[in-house]
Each structure stands twice: as structure tokens, then as C-alpha cells.
Design an enzyme around this catalytic site. Structure first.
Site, short mmCIF file in Angstrom:
data_model
loop_
_atom_site.label_atom_id
_atom_site.label_comp_id
_atom_site.label_asym_id
_atom_site.label_seq_id
_atom_site.Cartn_x
_atom_site.Cartn_y
_atom_site.Cartn_z
N CYS A 2 0.84 -1.18 0.00
CA CYS A 2 0.00 0.00 0.00
C CYS A 2 0.89 1.25 0.00
O CYS A 2 1.83 1.35 0.79
CB CYS A 2 -0.94 0.10 1.20
SG CYS A 2 -2.14 -1.23 1.26
N ARG A 28 3.80 -0.49 -4.84
CA ARG A 28 3.51 -1.02 -3.50
C ARG A 28 2.16 -1.73 -3.43
O ARG A 28 1.82 -2.32 -2.41
CB ARG A 28 3.52 0.12 -2.46
CG ARG A 28 4.84 0.84 -2.38
CD ARG A 28 4.76 1.99 -1.41
NE ARG A 28 4.85 1.53 -0.05
CZ ARG A 28 5.96 1.47 0.67
NH1 ARG A 28 7.10 1.89 0.14
NH2 ARG A 28 5.96 1.03 1.88
N TRP A 75 -2.81 -2.66 -1.67
CA TRP A 75 -2.56 -4.09 -1.80
C TRP A 75 -3.43 -4.71 -0.71
O TRP A 75 -3.15 -4.57 0.47
CB TRP A 75 -1.08 -4.41 -1.58
CG TRP A 75 -0.75 -5.84 -1.86
CD1 TRP A 75 -0.47 -6.38 -3.08
CD2 TRP A 75 -0.66 -6.91 -0.91
NE1 TRP A 75 -0.23 -7.73 -2.96
CE2 TRP A 75 -0.34 -8.09 -1.64
CE3 TRP A 75 -0.83 -7.02 0.47
CZ2 TRP A 75 -0.17 -9.33 -1.03
CZ3 TRP A 75 -0.67 -8.26 1.07
CH2 TRP A 75 -0.34 -9.39 0.33
N ASN A 99 -1.33 2.03 5.61
CA ASN A 99 -0.49 0.95 5.11
C ASN A 99 -0.13 0.09 6.30
O ASN A 99 0.43 0.58 7.26
CB ASN A 99 0.78 1.53 4.47
CG ASN A 99 1.84 0.45 4.21
OD1 ASN A 99 1.51 -0.72 4.04
ND2 ASN A 99 3.09 0.86 4.18
N GLY A 100 -0.48 -1.21 6.25
CA GLY A 100 -0.16 -2.09 7.37
C GLY A 100 -1.40 -2.88 7.77
O GLY A 100 -2.36 -2.99 7.00
N GLU A 480 16.27 -18.48 -8.24
CA GLU A 480 15.92 -17.12 -8.65
C GLU A 480 15.32 -17.12 -10.06
O GLU A 480 14.34 -16.40 -10.32
CB GLU A 480 17.18 -16.24 -8.57
CG GLU A 480 17.03 -14.82 -9.08
CD GLU A 480 15.97 -13.99 -8.35
OE1 GLU A 480 15.43 -14.44 -7.34
OE2 GLU A 480 15.69 -12.87 -8.83
N LYS A 484 11.65 -15.74 -10.85
CA LYS A 484 11.44 -14.64 -11.80
C LYS A 484 10.41 -15.05 -12.85
O LYS A 484 9.51 -14.30 -13.19
CB LYS A 484 12.78 -14.33 -12.46
CG LYS A 484 13.29 -12.99 -12.61
CD LYS A 484 13.57 -12.02 -11.56
CE LYS A 484 12.75 -11.97 -10.34
NZ LYS A 484 13.44 -11.35 -9.22
N GLU A 487 6.81 -15.33 -11.30
CA GLU A 487 6.13 -14.12 -10.84
C GLU A 487 5.71 -13.18 -11.96
O GLU A 487 4.72 -12.47 -11.82
CB GLU A 487 6.95 -13.38 -9.78
CG GLU A 487 8.21 -12.74 -10.27
CD GLU A 487 8.96 -12.02 -9.17
OE1 GLU A 487 8.34 -11.49 -8.25
OE2 GLU A 487 10.21 -11.97 -9.25
N HIS A 503 16.58 -37.64 -7.25
CA HIS A 503 15.82 -37.99 -6.04
C HIS A 503 14.34 -37.64 -6.19
O HIS A 503 13.63 -37.54 -5.20
CB HIS A 503 16.44 -37.29 -4.83
CG HIS A 503 17.87 -37.67 -4.63
ND1 HIS A 503 18.26 -38.91 -4.19
CD2 HIS A 503 19.01 -37.00 -4.91
CE1 HIS A 503 19.59 -38.98 -4.15
NE2 HIS A 503 20.06 -37.82 -4.59
N LYS A 603 5.57 -4.57 -4.13
CA LYS A 603 6.93 -4.42 -3.61
C LYS A 603 6.83 -3.88 -2.19
O LYS A 603 5.83 -3.28 -1.84
CB LYS A 603 7.65 -3.40 -4.48
CG LYS A 603 8.99 -3.87 -4.96
CD LYS A 603 9.56 -2.90 -5.94
CE LYS A 603 11.02 -3.19 -6.14
NZ LYS A 603 11.25 -4.44 -6.86
C1 F6R Z 1 10.92 -10.95 -6.33
C2 F6R Z 1 10.95 -9.91 -5.30
C3 F6R Z 1 10.61 -10.32 -3.91
C4 F6R Z 1 11.50 -9.54 -2.90
C5 F6R Z 1 11.04 -9.88 -1.48
C6 F6R Z 1 11.92 -9.23 -0.44
O1 F6R Z 1 11.29 -10.44 -7.57
O2 F6R Z 1 11.21 -8.77 -5.57
O3 F6R Z 1 10.74 -11.69 -3.74
O4 F6R Z 1 12.82 -9.89 -3.09
O5 F6R Z 1 9.71 -9.46 -1.30
O6 F6R Z 1 11.87 -7.85 -0.54
P1 F6R Z 1 12.99 -6.94 0.12
O7 F6R Z 1 14.28 -7.23 -0.58
O8 F6R Z 1 12.52 -5.54 -0.10
O9 F6R Z 1 13.08 -7.31 1.57
#
Ligand code: F6R
Length: 608
Positions: A2, A28, A75, A99-100, A480, A484, A487, A503, A603
Site C-alpha cells: 500500500c 507497493r 494491496w 499501510n499495514g 531465482e 522470476k 512471478e 531424487h 513491492k
Molecule cells: C521478487 C521480489 C521479492 C522480494 C522480497 C523481499 O522479484 O522482488 O521476492 O525480493 O519481497 O523484498 P525486500 O528485498 O525488499 O526485503
């Protein structure tokens, strides 16, 4: 999670600034958006389900003006992402953006309902507006009503309040979620971060945990958790935060992938003295050489950077190292011996689980190192020492440049710990640091293969499932790569340690399941290549990411090869991150997904 903003503009209308501020923090959350202003003393709102574009359409149809207002991009945590639950949440007396999470909202709601209050939304936030309103009705001043309400709330939050008939008053409060104050020529503002405020302010200060800020009559008054009046450092908003745009790129993600040579170079320049090839880290408030154990904690992509660091620390520094995702670590509450270091990695510096894990490790007597991209963030503030990644604002929700700059910092830190422990000679350290300084140029070279990777993506994009394999430091890269792809393209993908294939996962091999193998020239290369042969023997279709000589060994038996420059294995994680990012990016583009704002994500995960 948010994005919130509030602006008081002595010079006139705030709505365009609110919308611009919300656009800057749309990463966000983008389930719904809304703004509220005062029109002749009354609270007026415009809200819309969906992204800020939809809110803008709503504002075009039904314009809103006002010199003071608040805004929100959501969000969803409590309540469906429909217009009724969109913020600002308001009564006739007060509007709030939040936010929260208010954890005790159900208890408070029951209590207020018993007193005859009626709720209109399914949000946790509404208890805040109802509580404040009831206190205002009892005759409390806005500040008293807010302070008394905050005293009843449990959970983590940043809140901005707008009051009916108070055309020169905004109140902000922070507990657990970030909140900053912006100072402009004719404006005072509150927002989730400097990015939100950069369009209407030139300077910023960050509220500390428990602070309440009152913006009135061109002045800001801040009181801390104990009620004492305090000052918070005001700093200029960085140029990077002020000028966020996609430039010539189709998406922020692609722009950020291409920024990697520069931002890694800038990050390394702060940490390595090129002439002497020595580290130039800030002074540590504890003895690096005396550390007995390292615990590395993070979430998501940052966790994958943590996993890479474990290999470096164990190999170079010969120090026992544990790695964990913050959400597991914090509730596992492991015993920790004094004398250890806990390293927390976070782009945003606000991830709720990582912050809680940091607090746990601190209580358990660990030295705390934070690796963050936001120097003013909560994780940075609570650490004993901060090493900054200089990635600049990362707007694409999928992390790219933050990841590789984290790797750059962690590589230097690993060398520094290894040297301090006497596990690495000065000469060897100098060689490794010199190799690190070559990464920006080598990444430029990798980016030159962008077009070929986009062709590989045309094939990968058609798959329902994709496997990623790697050994050693390439194992976290496999994780990773799979993350990627999942997502942003919504293709199901799994990352495995290549040695784990037999396994179980080997059963998944089929001609329509691409297997992306990450195989840098390191000590386990031949083992990885044996796993490639095993996959090929079972009709597996392999995309091999390795150097040209290794790819040539397979004489046309691969579905695709992605050729990488020859390099020291130490820097392979930084280089091999690029093709997995590009592969996911182009697969998502072909699929037509919303690359920069993938569904359900946000994010800066400030809720657990
Ligand atoms: C994936 C991604 C998330 C962040 C995770 C941690 O592309 O961006 O998996 O890496 O939410 O976020 P931070 O690094 O801000 O703690």
C-alpha cells in the site's frame, strides 16, 4: 505494501500531485486507488477498483479539487479489492489512508458495534476512522483523538489523517510501516517514501517508530513514542528519486536489467579501492575477525542473494554460516550464540518478516549488518552497520538490479570477513576484488546476447512447467530463475539443486518441459554437465547457460545454448543472473502479462 500520501498545498489544488505521488508508489500495490480532499470543509472522495489509470478516468468524469488531501494505492489484506473497501476510508468527520495491518481490529469492531457504530467496509482500517470519529464527537481535538486511537491499536501501520473543517491540518503516525515527511516550496506532505513525495517536495525526513507528525500552518511538529517533541533529520530528495521514468525502454524491468553494469559499478566503487584492490568498508562497530558464526536472513529474491553468500562465506572465510527465510526464522526462534553476526538483506529495508527477524537476532545478542537499498529504512535504522546497495529506485516489482547489487556488496563483505579471519591472503583477496571490478564490463557483454535470449523465450513461453537446475552458487540462481519466471509470466517453474534431480524431479522430464541449466565454469561444472547428459538421455529439452566451449561439447543436442563470457567462478552469480532475468522478462512479454506490476504482487512487503 500500500502506498499512502497526504499533501497540503498553500498554492492551490493538490489532486494532480496526489495522483502523481500515487503513481510513483504504485509498485507497493495496485488493487484499488483513491483520493480524498476537503471541499468547503467537507470530505469528498473518488475511489476506483484497479490501477491508478482507472482512478484517473474516474477523476476525469467527476473532477475533484481541494488544497489539502490524502491518497492511497492498495494491496488488499482485509476485504476484497472492490471500491467499497478502497481507501481513503472515511466518516463525515475524518478520512484516513493506511499501510499495514490493525491486528486487533475484530475486537475493536465488536466493541464499537456494541456501542451502536455501523461499519461500511470489510477493512481493518475502518476501526480507526470510527474510533477517531467517536472521540471527536466526545469533544476531543483531532490530535487527542488520533493519539488516543493509536493507543488502542495493535499491529503495524502508517496512517495519514484528514479532518472535515480542518483545511490546514494533516496528521501522520507510524508504527511498523514507513512514513516520510516532504517539504516543498508551497507544500508540506506525508508519504510512504521519498519517491512518493518527490513530485511535490524537495526535502524529506523519515518518521521514527512511534512518531506522530502534525502538519499545520506551514509547520511540522513531531512527537516521539513517549510524547516528547523531537526533530528528525531533513535531507534533500535524491535526483534518482525525483526523476523516475522508463526512458526508451518498454518496461521498468528491462530498464533496470540494463542499468546493472552502472549500478553494480557504482556500488563496488564505494566498497573497493581500485588502485590497491583493498576493501574500503565503513568502520565496523565490532571485530570482523572475531566472529564465530554468520546467520543470513532475507525473503524472496533477497533470500537467494543470502544463499549465494553462504557459499562465499563458507569457502572463503571458513566460517559456519546459516541461511534462512525471515518468515521461518522469526517463528522458529533458533538459539543463537553470542559473538555471531546476523546479516539482513532487503531491497526495501521494510520487509516485515525481515525486520522482525532482525529484532529477534538483536535480542539474541548478534551483531547486526543490514544490506539495504533504502538507507532511511527501518532495517537500516535498526542495524549496527549498514552497507548500501546503490541500485537506485527499483520500480519493476520483480527485483533485478537490487539482486545483483546485493550480490556485489555480499561478495565484498565475504572477502573482508575472510581476510579479517586470516582465511584469505592479501594477494588472493586482491585478485578476487580485482575480478569483481570486471563485472560491469562482463555484464555489458552478456546484455549483448539479449536478442538471442528473447528467441529462447519464444520457446520457453509455450511451456506449462519449466525446471531450473544449478549446483553451488548456481543453485540459488536456479531458484531465482524459477521465481522470476513464475512471478512475471505465471508459468509454473521450479528450481532444484542439479544433484537432487534423481531424487524425484527427474520424473518430470518430458519433451515439453524446458530444463534451464545454469553451469558456470566452477569446481562442480563436470557434475552439472553429467546431470545435463542424464536429462538428454531421457528426452529432456535443455537450455544450457554456460560458456561457448562447454555449449559446443553438446554438438547440437541442446534445445538452446546461451553463451556466457569466460570468467572467474567467484563472479559467476552476478553474470549468470542476467540471462535468467532476461529469459523471464521476454517470456512474460510474449505472454502479454503486466511485467512491471504482476498480479497479486507488490513491492515492499510491510505485512507478514
Ligand atoms: C521478487 C521480489 C521479492 C522480494 C522480497 C523481499 O522479484 O522482488 O521476492 O525480493 O519481497 O523484498 P525486500 O528485498 O525488499 O526485503
Amino acid at each position: 505494501m500500500c502506498g499512502i500520501i497526504g499533501i497540503r498545498n498553500e498554492g492551490g489544488d493538490v489532486v494532480p500531485w496526489l495522483v502523481e505521488g500515487l503513481r510513483r508508489v504504485e509498485y507497493r500495490g495496485y488493487d484499488s486507488a483513491g483520493v480524498a480532499t476537503l471541499v468547503e470543509g467537507h470530505i469528498e472522495r473518488r475511489r476506483a477498483q484497479g490501477k491508478i489509470d482507472v482512478l484517473e478516468q474516474r477523476l476525469a468524469e467527476k473532477p475533484l479539487s481541494g488544497a489539502i488531501g490524502i491518497g492511497h494505492t492498495r494491496w488488499a489484506t482485509h476485504g476484497l479489492p472492490i471500491e467499497r473497501n478502497a481507501h481513503p476510508i472515511a466518516t463525515a468527520r475524518v478520512a484516513v489512508v493506511h499501510n499495514g495491518i490493525i491486528e486487533n481490529f475484530q475486537v475493536l469492531k465488536r466493541e464499537l458495534e456494541a456501542l451502536g457504530h455501523v461499519f461500511e467496509t470489510e477493512t481493518d482500517t475502518e476501526v480507526v476512522t470510527v474510533l477517531v470519529t467517536s472521540l471527536l464527537e466526545e469533544g476531543a481535538s483531532p490530535l487527542t483523538a488520533v493519539a488516543r486511537t493509536l493507543g488502542r491499536l495493535e499491529g503495524s501501520f502508517a496512517l495519514v489523517f484528514l479532518f472535515a473543517d480542518e483545511d490546514d491540518l494533516l496528521i501522520g503516525a507510524r508504527r511498523g510501516s514507513p512514513l516520510a515527511i516532504g517539504y516543498g516550496a508551497s507544500t508540506l506532505a506525508l508519504g510512504s517514501d521519498a519517491l512518493a513525495l518527490a513530485s511535490c517536495a524537495t526535502r524529506v525526513s523519515y518518521l521514527a517508530e512511534g512518531d506522530i507528525a502534525v502538519l499545520a500552518k506551514g509547520q511540522v511538529t513531531i512527537s516521539d513514542a513517549a510524547g516528547a517533541q523531537v526533530e528528525r533529520l531533513v535531507v534533500p530528495i535524491s535526483k534518482a528519486a525525483a526523476g523516475v521514468g522508463k526512458g526508451r525502454y518498454a518496461h521498468f524491468m528491462l530498464k533496470e536489467i540494463y542499468e546493472q553494469p552502472r549500478v553494480i559499478g557504482e556500488t563496488l566503487a564505494e566498497l573497493i579501492e581500485p588502485a590497491t584492490r583493498t576493501t574500503c568498508l565503513p568502520a565496523f562497530p565490532f571485530e570482523l575477525g572475531a566472529l564465530t558464526r554468520a546467520t543470513i536472513i532475507a525473503c524472496g529474491t533477497s533470500y537467494h542473494a543470502a544463499c549465494v553468500m553462504r557459499y562465499w562465506l563458507e569457502k572463503l572465510a571458513r566460517i559456519p554460516a546459516d541461511v534462512d527465510v525471515a518468515s521461518e526464522f522469526r517463528y522458529r526462534a533458533p538459539p543463537m550464540q553470542e559473538g555471531g553476526v546476523a546479516i539482513f538483506i532487503s531491497q526495501s529495508g521494510e520487509t516485515a518478516d525481515t525486520l522482525a527477524a532482525l529484532r529477534y537476532a538483536k535480542e539474541a545478542g548478534q551483531h547486526i549488518i543490514a544490506i539495504v537499498n533504502q538507507p532511511g529504512s527501518s532495517i537500516a535504522r535498526e542495524a549496527d552497520i549498514v552497507l548500501s546497495t546503490l541500485a537506485g529506485p527499483e520500480i519493476g516489482v520483480a527485483s533485478t538490479k537490487a539482486f545483483t547489487t546485493q550480490l556485489a556488496v555480499l561478495a565484498v563483505l565475504s572477502v573482508a570477513i575472510a581476510e579479517a579471519r586470516g582465511a584469505l591472503s592479501r594477494e588472493h583477496a586482491a585478485t578476487l576484488l580485482g575480478t569483481l571490478l570486471e563485472t560491469p564490463a562482463l555484464i555489458e557483454e552478456v546484455l549483448g546476447g539479449d536478442e538471442h535470449i528473447s528467441r529462447v523465450a519464444l520457446w520457453v513461453e509455450r511451456a506449462r512447467d519449466v525446471l531450473y537446475l544449478g549446483r553451488g552458487t548456481a543453485f540459488p540462481l536456479a531458484l531465482e530463475g524459477a521465481l522470476k519466471l513464475k512471478e512475471i509470466s505465471y508459468i509454473h517453474a521450479e528450481g532444484y539443486a542439479a544433484g537432487e534431480m534423481k531424487h524425484g524431479p527427474i520424473a518430470l522430464i518430458a519433451s515439453d518441459v524446458p530444463i534451464v541449466v545454469i553451469a558456470p565454469r566452477d569446481g562442480v561444472l563436470e557434475k552439472t554437465l553429467s546431470n545435463v547428459e542424464e536429462a538428454l538421455a531421457r528426452d529432456g529439452r535443455v537450455v544450457l547457460i554456460s560458456d561457448a566451449e562447454i555449449i559446443a561439447r553438446f554438438e547440437g543436442r541442446l534445445a538452446y545454448g546461451i553463451s556466457m563470457p569466460r570468467s572467474d567462478p567467484f563472479i559467476a552469480p552476478l553474470l549468470y543472473a542476467i540471462p535468467v532475468q532476461l529469459l523471464a522478462y521476454y517470456a512474460a512479454v510474449v505472454r502479454g502479462t503486466d511485467v512491471d506490476q504482476p498480479r497479486n504482487l507488490a513491492k515492499s512487503v510491510t505485512v507478514e
